[in-house]
Motif scaffolding. Structure first.
Motif, mmCIF file in Angstrom:
data_model
loop_
_atom_site.group_PDB
_atom_site.id
_atom_site.type_symbol
_atom_site.label_atom_id
_atom_site.label_comp_id
_atom_site.label_asym_id
_atom_site.label_seq_id
_atom_site.Cartn_x
_atom_site.Cartn_y
_atom_site.Cartn_z
ATOM 1 N N ARG A 74 3.021 4.019 -20.152
ATOM 2 C CA ARG A 74 2.159 2.880 -19.670
ATOM 3 C C ARG A 74 0.686 3.382 -19.550
ATOM 4 N N GLY A 75 -0.122 3.110 -20.485
ATOM 5 C CA GLY A 75 -1.498 3.801 -20.549
ATOM 6 C C GLY A 75 -2.378 3.235 -19.314
ATOM 7 N N PRO A 76 -3.104 3.932 -18.616
ATOM 8 C CA PRO A 76 -4.097 3.421 -17.507
ATOM 9 C C PRO A 76 -5.106 2.349 -18.203
ATOM 10 N N MET A 77 -4.878 1.063 -17.743
ATOM 11 C CA MET A 77 -5.660 0.032 -18.290
ATOM 12 C C MET A 77 -6.789 -0.393 -17.431
ATOM 13 N N ASN A 78 -6.762 -0.092 -16.234
ATOM 14 C CA ASN A 78 -7.855 -0.141 -15.278
ATOM 15 C C ASN A 78 -8.186 1.094 -14.306
ATOM 16 N N THR A 79 -9.308 0.977 -13.705
ATOM 17 C CA THR A 79 -9.341 1.899 -12.748
ATOM 18 C C THR A 79 -8.991 1.570 -11.178
ATOM 19 N N PHE A 80 -8.189 2.257 -10.627
ATOM 20 C CA PHE A 80 -7.465 1.591 -9.506
ATOM 21 C C PHE A 80 -7.574 2.944 -8.145
ATOM 22 N N THR A 81 -7.367 2.368 -7.178
ATOM 23 C CA THR A 81 -7.830 3.566 -6.093
ATOM 24 C C THR A 81 -6.472 3.159 -5.064
ATOM 25 N N VAL A 82 -6.214 3.983 -4.663
ATOM 26 C CA VAL A 82 -5.003 3.999 -3.454
ATOM 27 C C VAL A 82 -5.562 4.705 -2.354
ATOM 28 N N TYR A 83 -5.961 4.195 -1.307
ATOM 29 C CA TYR A 83 -6.497 4.659 -0.222
ATOM 30 C C TYR A 83 -5.415 5.397 0.887
ATOM 31 N N THR A 89 -6.904 -0.698 -4.188
ATOM 32 C CA THR A 89 -7.876 -1.585 -5.126
ATOM 33 C C THR A 89 -7.795 -1.325 -6.535
ATOM 34 N N VAL A 90 -7.959 -2.436 -7.301
ATOM 35 C CA VAL A 90 -8.128 -2.393 -8.803
ATOM 36 C C VAL A 90 -9.381 -3.069 -9.221
ATOM 37 N N GLU A 91 -9.998 -2.127 -10.170
ATOM 38 C CA GLU A 91 -11.304 -2.663 -10.751
ATOM 39 C C GLU A 91 -11.128 -3.355 -12.082
ATOM 40 N N GLY A 95 -14.798 -7.895 -11.175
ATOM 41 C CA GLY A 95 -14.604 -7.628 -9.572
ATOM 42 C C GLY A 95 -13.694 -6.697 -9.059
ATOM 43 N N ARG A 96 -13.204 -6.771 -8.085
ATOM 44 C CA ARG A 96 -12.282 -5.805 -7.559
ATOM 45 C C ARG A 96 -11.153 -6.701 -6.992
ATOM 46 N N ILE A 97 -9.872 -6.231 -7.184
ATOM 47 C CA ILE A 97 -8.626 -6.879 -6.417
ATOM 48 C C ILE A 97 -8.249 -5.865 -5.517
ATOM 49 N N VAL A 98 -8.051 -6.551 -4.273
ATOM 50 C CA VAL A 98 -7.435 -5.777 -3.044
ATOM 51 C C VAL A 98 -5.993 -6.010 -2.861
#
Length: 138
Positions: A74-83, A89-91, A95-98
């Motif tokens: 599964r290739g990385p298609m979006n930048t995402f951050t797990v806090y 969040t997914v950029e 915009g950004r999805i929370v």
């Protein structure tokens, strides 16, 4: 972007100050395609790569590289951050999805863990980043 670029740069540097807070830990995963994409002058990219090497030496910062060679299921298609276990969040382009639902966050953690196992860290990643910086300087 329009406006005073020095203000933008100052704000980015302010945000990076958190990296020096050793009460927090950070793991960044970068794809080879993202790191080597020539979006700046080659000398500027080389400096950015040097910065990544330098940051990777901080005790609370891990920088992992996902090289282009190995196939990913599964290739990385979006930048995402797990806090943490409460927020991800997914950029996107617009915009950004929370995400705050535990199921969504655990899925992003699972994806991250998969990529993390495939990434190069430590001296291996620093060696590769240094090689790429040398190529951009030549």
């Amino acid at each position: 972007s329009p406006g005073d670029k020095s203000v933008t740069i100052a704000r980015k540097l302010e945000r990076q100050a958190i990296l020096y807070d050793t009460s927090k830990s950070f793991t960044f995963l970068l794809t080879e395609q993202a790191v080597r994409r020539p979006v700046l002058h080659p000398a500027a990219i080389a400096v950015q790569l040097d910065r990544l090497v330098s940051l990777s030496r901080l005790p609370n910062v891990r920088i992992g590289l996902l090289l282009a060679g190995p196939a990913l299921s599964r290739g990385p298609m979006n930048t995402f951050t797990v806090y943490d276990q409460r927020l991800a969040t997914v950029e996107t382009f617009t915009g950004r999805i929370v995400f705050q639902d535990a199921r969504d966050i655990s899925e992003h953690v699972r994806i991250f863990d998969t990529y993390e196992r495939l990434a190069l860290f430590g001296e291996e990643s620093r060696h590769v980043l240094t090689q790429w910086a040398t190529l951009f300087r030549s």
